[in-house]
Scaffold this motif. Structure first.
Motif, PDB file in Angstrom:
ATOM      1  N   SER A  30       0.876  -1.025   0.052  1.00  0.00           N
ATOM      2  CA  SER A  30       0.188  -0.264  -0.386  1.00  0.00           C
ATOM      3  C   SER A  30       0.706   1.475   0.356  1.00  0.00           C
ATOM      4  CB  SER A  30      -1.028   0.129   1.301  1.00  0.00           C
ATOM      5  OG  SER A  30      -1.724   1.244   1.477  1.00  0.00           O
ATOM      6  N   LEU A  31       1.711   0.800   0.753  1.00  0.00           N
ATOM      7  CA  LEU A  31       2.858   2.096   1.239  1.00  0.00           C
ATOM      8  C   LEU A  31       3.453   2.385   0.130  1.00  0.00           C
ATOM      9  CD1 LEU A  31       4.267   3.930   2.519  1.00  0.00           C
ATOM     10  CD2 LEU A  31       6.540   2.659   2.760  1.00  0.00           C
ATOM     11  N   VAL A  32       3.968   1.761  -1.165  1.00  0.00           N
ATOM     12  CA  VAL A  32       4.693   2.083  -2.425  1.00  0.00           C
ATOM     13  C   VAL A  32       3.707   3.037  -3.080  1.00  0.00           C
ATOM     14  CG1 VAL A  32       6.340   0.297  -2.499  1.00  0.00           C
ATOM     15  CG2 VAL A  32       4.153  -0.516  -3.489  1.00  0.00           C
ATOM     16  N   ARG A  33       2.453   2.258  -3.215  1.00  0.00           N
ATOM     17  CA  ARG A  33       1.567   2.622  -3.867  1.00  0.00           C
ATOM     18  C   ARG A  33       1.079   3.951  -3.715  1.00  0.00           C
ATOM     19  NH1 ARG A  33      -1.327  -2.251  -3.123  1.00  0.00           N
ATOM     20  NH2 ARG A  33      -2.925  -1.695  -2.052  1.00  0.00           N
ATOM     21  N   SER A  34       1.146   4.446  -2.652  1.00  0.00           N
ATOM     22  CA  SER A  34       0.755   5.607  -1.670  1.00  0.00           C
ATOM     23  C   SER A  34       1.772   6.679  -2.376  1.00  0.00           C
ATOM     24  CB  SER A  34       0.160   5.439  -0.426  1.00  0.00           C
ATOM     25  OG  SER A  34       1.301   5.638  -0.035  1.00  0.00           O
ATOM     26  N   MET A  35       2.925   5.764  -2.086  1.00  0.00           N
ATOM     27  CA  MET A  35       4.072   7.208  -2.921  1.00  0.00           C
ATOM     28  C   MET A  35       4.629   7.150  -3.924  1.00  0.00           C
ATOM     29  SD  MET A  35       6.210   6.302   0.584  1.00  0.00           S
ATOM     30  CE  MET A  35       7.386   7.827  -0.332  1.00  0.00           C
ATOM     31  N   GLY A  36       3.515   6.424  -5.213  1.00  0.00           N
ATOM     32  CA  GLY A  36       3.973   6.304  -6.588  1.00  0.00           C
ATOM     33  C   GLY A  36       5.204   5.936  -6.379  1.00  0.00           C
ATOM     34  N   MET A  37       6.050   4.927  -5.881  1.00  0.00           N
ATOM     35  CA  MET A  37       7.306   4.392  -6.771  1.00  0.00           C
ATOM     36  C   MET A  37       7.022   2.880  -6.785  1.00  0.00           C
ATOM     37  SD  MET A  37       9.043   6.205  -3.402  1.00  0.00           S
ATOM     38  CE  MET A  37      10.614   6.839  -4.474  1.00  0.00           C
ATOM     39  N   ASN A  38       8.139   2.003  -6.550  1.00  0.00           N
ATOM     40  CA  ASN A  38       8.104   0.863  -6.538  1.00  0.00           C
ATOM     41  C   ASN A  38       8.585  -0.034  -5.066  1.00  0.00           C
ATOM     42  OD1 ASN A  38      11.046   0.539  -7.268  1.00  0.00           O
ATOM     43  ND2 ASN A  38      10.499   0.994  -9.226  1.00  0.00           N
ATOM     44  N   VAL A  39       8.643  -1.474  -5.085  1.00  0.00           N
ATOM     45  CA  VAL A  39       9.597  -1.584  -3.813  1.00  0.00           C
ATOM     46  C   VAL A  39      10.728  -1.200  -3.845  1.00  0.00           C
ATOM     47  CG1 VAL A  39       9.622  -3.604  -2.225  1.00  0.00           C
ATOM     48  CG2 VAL A  39       7.490  -3.652  -3.772  1.00  0.00           C
ATOM     49  N   THR A  40      11.540  -1.780  -4.780  1.00  0.00           N
ATOM     50  CA  THR A  40      13.022  -1.290  -5.316  1.00  0.00           C
ATOM     51  C   THR A  40      13.647  -0.135  -4.651  1.00  0.00           C
ATOM     52  OG1 THR A  40      12.755  -3.396  -5.981  1.00  0.00           O
ATOM     53  CG2 THR A  40      15.099  -0.809  -6.270  1.00  0.00           C
ATOM     54  N   ASP A  41      12.672   1.127  -5.125  1.00  0.00           N
ATOM     55  CA  ASP A  41      12.531   2.599  -4.801  1.00  0.00           C
ATOM     56  C   ASP A  41      12.503   2.634  -3.281  1.00  0.00           C
ATOM     57  OD1 ASP A  41      12.696   2.510  -7.469  1.00  0.00           O
ATOM     58  OD2 ASP A  41      11.077   4.233  -8.287  1.00  0.00           O
ATOM     59  N   VAL A  42      11.179   2.177  -2.695  1.00  0.00           N
ATOM     60  CA  VAL A  42      10.899   2.544  -1.668  1.00  0.00           C
ATOM     61  C   VAL A  42      12.233   2.552  -0.439  1.00  0.00           C
ATOM     62  CG1 VAL A  42       9.108   2.401   0.072  1.00  0.00           C
ATOM     63  CG2 VAL A  42       8.661   3.133  -1.733  1.00  0.00           C
ATOM     64  N   GLN A  43      12.959   1.055  -0.543  1.00  0.00           N
ATOM     65  CA  GLN A  43      14.277   0.835  -0.117  1.00  0.00           C
ATOM     66  C   GLN A  43      15.102   1.141  -0.029  1.00  0.00           C
ATOM     67  OE1 GLN A  43      13.895  -3.667  -1.747  1.00  0.00           O
ATOM     68  NE2 GLN A  43      12.865  -4.542  -0.277  1.00  0.00           N
ATOM     69  N   ALA A  44      15.942   1.596  -0.905  1.00  0.00           N
ATOM     70  CA  ALA A  44      16.431   2.154  -1.477  1.00  0.00           C
ATOM     71  C   ALA A  44      16.624   3.937  -0.811  1.00  0.00           C
ATOM     72  CB  ALA A  44      16.780   2.798  -3.317  1.00  0.00           C
ATOM     73  N   ILE A  45      15.225   3.945  -0.725  1.00  0.00           N
ATOM     74  CA  ILE A  45      15.205   5.395  -0.305  1.00  0.00           C
ATOM     75  C   ILE A  45      15.789   4.953   1.422  1.00  0.00           C
ATOM     76  CG2 ILE A  45      13.765   7.230   0.935  1.00  0.00           C
ATOM     77  CD1 ILE A  45      12.617   7.503  -1.933  1.00  0.00           C
ATOM     78  N   ARG A  46      15.145   4.053   1.918  1.00  0.00           N
ATOM     79  CA  ARG A  46      14.942   3.557   3.073  1.00  0.00           C
ATOM     80  C   ARG A  46      16.536   3.545   3.649  1.00  0.00           C
ATOM     81  NH1 ARG A  46      16.099  -1.171   5.824  1.00  0.00           N
ATOM     82  NH2 ARG A  46      15.097  -2.301   4.178  1.00  0.00           N
TER      83      ARG A  46
END
Length: 175
Positions: free
Chosen positions: A41-57
């Protein structure tokens, strides 16, 4: 068409009634499923994919720890190629989430930093949830916290070990 018969414990697919700690394992599974659903749900709401969010983390954690993170190091943490990392960083930079800058002491090296915008996005999506998680964790009686922390660390170590060996088995075969 024949159906394969799978030997399963008496009362469930993974654990039978006699398995010690069964309720704990069921609760852990429920948490992991809820966490997975939240992350999707987070990646959808941020308009990103899972790897993008992991990279930012990873980039935010490196910034927090004052440990500059190179694109190659990020690739290693994400388990992707350096070429894929370049594409990922180009995308994150284009959307204002990261910036590439020269390393403070070795100007030949490039490091990746999260922008104020990335921090703002992460906080806006996660602050309320993290605050509630901290409140819930604070409800664990003080005399039980060591056992809970130890259990979670041992489970994480086990999953990491299985993950590491699964990769080896995929490369080496079963014997």
């Amino acid at each position: 068409m024949s159906r394969a018969v799978i030997d399963a414990p008496d009362d469930g697919y993974w654990f039978d009634r006699s398995t010690e700690g069964r309720e704990i394992l069921a609760a852990l599974r429920r948490f992991r499923e809820a966490d997975d659903a939240f992350r999707r749900s987070l990646v959808r709401s941020m308009g990103m994919n899972v790897t993008d969010v992991q990279a930012i983390r990873h980039v935010i954690a490196a910034d927090r720890d004052q440990q500059p993170l190179s694109p190659r190091e990020l690739a290693g943490r994400l388990g992707i190629s350096t070429a894929s990392t370049t594409t990922l960083l180009d995308r994150l930079a284009a959307h204002g989430h990261i910036e590439r800058i020269p390393h403070a002491s070795d100007r030949r090296r490039i490091v990746v930093h999260a922008t104020a915008y990335a921090h703002e996005q992460v906080r806006s999506h996660l602050a309320t949830m993290h605050a509630e998680m901290a409140r819930i964790a604070g409800e664990v009686p003080a005399h039980c916290r060591g056992a809970v922390v130890g259990f979670l660390h041992r489970m994480a170590e086990h999953v990491e070990d299985v993950t590491e060996h699964a990769g080896e088995e995929a490369v080496l075969g079963d014997g």
